[in-house]
Design a protein around this motif. Structure first.
Motif, PDB file in Angstrom:
ATOM      1  N   THR A   1     -34.782 -86.765   3.743  1.00 12.63           N
ATOM      2  CA  THR A   1     -34.123 -87.863   3.018  1.00 12.63           C
ATOM      3  C   THR A   1     -32.607 -87.699   3.008  1.00 12.63           C
ATOM      4  OG1 THR A   1     -34.269 -86.716   0.876  1.00 12.63           O
ATOM      5  CG2 THR A   1     -36.105 -88.167   1.477  1.00 12.63           C
TER       6      THR A   1
ATOM      7  N   TRP B   1     -33.338 -91.982   5.083  1.00 12.30           N
ATOM      8  CA  TRP B   1     -34.709 -92.462   4.912  1.00 12.30           C
ATOM      9  C   TRP B   1     -35.196 -92.235   3.487  1.00 12.30           C
ATOM     10  CZ3 TRP B   1     -35.612 -89.087   9.749  1.00 12.30           C
ATOM     11  CH2 TRP B   1     -35.245 -89.803  10.898  1.00 12.30           C
ATOM     12  N   GLN B   2     -36.017 -93.170   2.992  1.00  9.73           N
ATOM     13  CA  GLN B   2     -36.634 -93.052   1.680  1.00  9.73           C
ATOM     14  C   GLN B   2     -37.956 -92.282   1.790  1.00  9.73           C
ATOM     15  OE1 GLN B   2     -35.102 -94.311  -1.197  1.00  9.73           O
ATOM     16  NE2 GLN B   2     -33.416 -94.701   0.237  1.00  9.73           N
TER      17      GLN B   2
END
Length: 472
Positions: free
Chosen positions: A48, A61-62
């Motif tokens: 992340t 990114w989640q």
């Protein structure tokens, strides 16, 4: 051409005097490697902050985005096992294991490149699709082979094969963390370099399994072995072809049994590291908070129970029967999931960890027991292909389980406004309900009707009557 011919099934037939106990190490070499997927959650937090390095930044990114890597990989595992199961029975385990090694290791290399250029679709392709094919082929080939080597102890055999898959995270979790720490720098989290290194390491170890594995000769049996004159109607003496097995109600009851048992455990495994850090954060338990290193230890502990449960429960199933074993899984599992939210509120991680260790042991035990359950229902003729098709249940659970955890967590935090430490309670109650439904499906499993059985002449038409024995 020499090496390619070496992979043929005919070249892997064991000679008289070969010990069947040499096959479990070959199975473990494959399963300990592909079991790395259970430690994937240790990569979630570092992935992340690929852009931000020290902390998540714009464009990173989640967790919900990364959760799909795990789901795609396990969905592809089940789909590829179902698709290539009959091919495996003909090609033999050696060739299937080699293809599995190429796909699994190749998936790491593609994912490494995807991380380095920050392209999530390449990570999905590498670890999700190509790696998932490696998972599927690598998973069912040792299982089918060991069932044939151990007709006298099918539960023990499948436990030996599959316990390595459950224990893979016990190796992969600390290895992954150590490699990321080693490769981390001011410009990299170390994830891409770790993927590259692990791909090469796993390929070497999986090739050990390729060279070691053997299949029994036609009509082989263990030395001094006589099939027991069992009166247990739940263990058939007949065979059912894979294409016919999927027409029976027993196949679909077992499909539901496996899918719900997996759903109840897989979501937790996929987010184990993040979950325990949020449930026991500094905000909720103060100086008793669980950090990243301790969370990695929790993942490793779950892996140990996942592995041990596969061997323990599958061996127990040889004594008490598969149906009774699954009844224990569903009944005890439902009770534990129901009380877990209360255990989390106690402020001590110990009872919470104990409960999940028991749950994950039964989750792993379900995987190890289902091939023997299938063998009891449908015989040994095409049990590998039937097992492969049943693993589509794993595919569905791989999507449903982690998604249930991830999106309900996000909804509880972002919409309801609950603290992260309280966001998992509702999900645990849902898991308990799913296990109750699984219990009902298991109770409905009855012996397969005789109309589905193969005729004896059909089952032996392709066999040559060369009776051999081997050291057992």
């Amino acid at each position: 051409m020499g090496f390619l011919s070496f992979l043929d099934r005919e070249k892997s037939i064991a000679k008289p005097g070969y010990s069947r106990w040499l096959v479990p190490p070959a199975a473990l070499a494959i399963h300990l490697c592909i079991g790395q997927i259970y430690a994937y959650s240790v990569f979630n937090e570092p992935m992340t902050r690929i852009v931000g390095i020290d902390a998540p930044a714009d464009g990173d990114w989640q967790l919900t985005t990364l959760g799909w890597i795990f789901s795609i990989a396990l969905f592809t595992l089940g789909a590829s096992a179902a698709l290539f199961g009959k091919w495996l029975e003909k090609a033999g385990p050696r060739k299937a294991m080699f293809v599995a090694a190429l796909c699994f290791a190749g998936g790491f290399l593609i994912a490494s490149f995807g991380v380095s250029i920050h392209n999530i679709w390449l990570v999905y392709l590498g670890h999700g699709v190509l790696g998932g094919i490696g998972l599927g082929l690598g998973y069912i080939s040792p299982v089918s082979t060991l069932i044939k080597w151990f007709p006298d102890r099918p539960g023990l055999a499948t436990g030996m094969a599959i316990m390595g898959f459950g224990g893979g995270a016990m190796v992969a979790s600390p290895l992954s963390v150590s490699l990321m720490d080693f490769f981390a720098s001011s410009t990299s989290t170390g994830v891409a370099e770790t993927f590259l290194t692990m791909g090469l390491i796993y390929f070497v170890f999986m090739m050990f399994g390729v060279f070691m594995v053997r299949v029994p000769a036609k009509d082989w049996k263990p030395e001094n072995y006589t099939p027991p004159a069992s009166t247990n109607k739940m263990i058939t003496k007949n065979n059912v072809e894979a294409d016919v097995a999927i027409k029976t109600p027993q196949f679909y009851f077992l499909f539901v049994v496996l899918m719900l048992n997996v759903t109840a455990g897989i979501g937790v495994l996929g987010q184990a590291s993040v979950m325990i850090q949020e449930l026991f954060s500094a905000d909720s338990v103060g100086d008793k908070a669980i950090g990243a290193a301790a969370a990695a230890g929790f993942v490793g502990l779950l892996s140990l129970f996942n592995m041990g449960g596969r061997f323990f429960w599958s061996s127990i199933s040889d004594k008490i029967g598969r149906k009774n074993t699954y009844s224990i899984f569903f009944l005890l599992g439902a009770v534990l999931y129901f009380v877990i939210p209360s255990l989390g509120n106690l402020g001590s991680a110990v009872p919470f960890i104990i409960a999940f260790c028991i749950i994950i042991s039964m989750y792993g035990g379900g995987f190890a027991t289902i091939p023997a359950y299938l063998r009891d229902m449908f015989g040994t003729f095409e049990v590998g292909a039937i097992h492969g098709r049943l693993l589509l249940a794993w595919s569905l659970a791989a999507v449903f389980g982690p998604s249930l955890i991830n999106y309900l967590r996000a909804y509880q935090i972002e919409t309801v406004g609950l603290p992260a430490a309280q966001a998992y309670s509702f999900t645990m109650y849902i898991m308990a309900g799913l296990l109750v439904i699984g219990m009902i499906a298991n109770l409905l499993v009855k012996p397969v009707d005789a109309k589905y059985h193969m005729k004896e002449k059909d089952a032996t038409a392709s066999s040559t009557p060369k009776l051999q024995t081997a050291k057992s």
